[in-house]
Design an enzyme around this catalytic site. Structure first.
Site, PDB file in Angstrom:
ATOM      1  NE  ARG A 112      -2.515   0.530   3.547  1.00 36.18           N
ATOM      2  CZ  ARG A 112      -3.250   0.808   4.603  1.00 36.18           C
ATOM      3  NH1 ARG A 112      -4.494   1.147   4.453  1.00 36.18           N
ATOM      4  NH2 ARG A 112      -2.750   0.730   5.799  1.00 36.18           N
ATOM      5  CB  THR A 116      -2.086   7.193  -3.117  1.00 34.62           C
ATOM      6  OG1 THR A 116      -1.456   5.899  -3.187  1.00 34.62           O
ATOM      7  CG2 THR A 116      -1.178   8.220  -3.778  1.00 34.62           C
ATOM      8  CG  ASP A 213       1.748  -3.540   9.194  1.00 33.34           C
ATOM      9  OD1 ASP A 213       1.825  -4.753   8.896  1.00 33.34           O
ATOM     10  OD2 ASP A 213       1.971  -2.647   8.370  1.00 33.34           O
ATOM     11  CG  ASP A 216       5.128  -4.279  10.567  1.00 30.90           C
ATOM     12  OD1 ASP A 216       5.748  -4.786   9.611  1.00 30.90           O
ATOM     13  OD2 ASP A 216       5.012  -3.043  10.733  1.00 30.90           O
TER      14      ASP A 216
END
Ligand code: URA
Length: 221
Positions: A112, A116, A213, A216
């Site tokens: 990602r 944006t 995340d 992660d």
């Protein structure tokens, strides 16, 4: 049936004590990588069982140690594809190949763009000949359905080959209302299975409350 499931006929939210406990462990910031993985693996198996519910079956004649009988099994003339969106989607693959040893794994690499929030491709194992698209059954896996942009891109890879939306099932753990809306606006007939619909996305596109995340936390990075 939840309000969201009433709003979207092809959305299924799986909730039971094992699912909820797994989510609770994964969400907790005190849970280490090993704990996150264990809980996630348990959760993926339950979600995948639900996802595979509509695979076509056929009757075959077998013999048990006691007698002959007719038994149901998954049709062998279909092609089953598991498509994990890298990298966090990989957490589904071990369980998926245990459950569906006949499946082909086709990885999809997208990250990602932090500015944006749009997906950027870096790996695509989907270019493949598709002879009879109606015989393909695709399971796209990604633990977090946030904006929905990556999932839409991934689904397009398969619908562009003529595979019917109804044969495509997206399996996620934690979702945001925005992602669900984006995906169903574009593809109303795919199936979407999630364990939770959270409150919203924050300004960085993270699901709140979410689990942070996922990549992660699963891969200890
Ligand atoms: N991806 C993640 O890993 N976490 C989020 O909250 C959103 C997208």
């Amino acid at each position: 049936m939840t309000n969201k499931e009433q709003e979207y006929k092809n959305l299924k939210i799986i909730s039971n004590p094992i699912v909820n406990q797994s989510l609770c462990i994964m969400r907790n910031k005190e849970t280490d990588t090993q704990g996150v993985r264990l809980a996630a693996r348990k959760l993926t198996r339950i979600l995948l069982y639900e996802a595979t519910k509509n695979l076509p079956q056929r009757n075959i004649e077998i013999e048990t140690p006691l007698t002959k009988c007719t038994a149901q099994t998954i049709n062998s003339d279909i092609t089953i594809i598991i498509s994990p969106i890298l990298r966090a989607g990989l957490i589904f693959t071990d369980e998926a190949v245990d459950i569906l040893p006949q499946a082909t794994i086709r990885h999809i690499g997208m990250y990602r763009d932090e500015k944006t929030l749009k997906p950027v491709w870096y790996y695509n194992k989907v270019p493949m000949p598709v002879e009879d698209p109606s015989k393909y059954y695709v399971f796209i896996t990604d633990p977090m359905l946030a904006t929905g942009n990556s999932l839409v891109e991934a689904i397009k890879l398969y619908t562009s080959k003529g595979i019917p939306q109804k044969n495509i099932c997206c399996v996620c753990m934690i979702s945001a209302p925005q992602g669900i809306k984006t995906v169903f606006e574009e593809f109303p007939n795919i199936k979407l299975i999630v364990a939770a619909v959270d409150s919203h996305l924050n300004e960085r596109g993270y699901i709140v409350p979410g689990m942070g995340d996922a990549g992660d936390r699963i891969f200890n990075t």
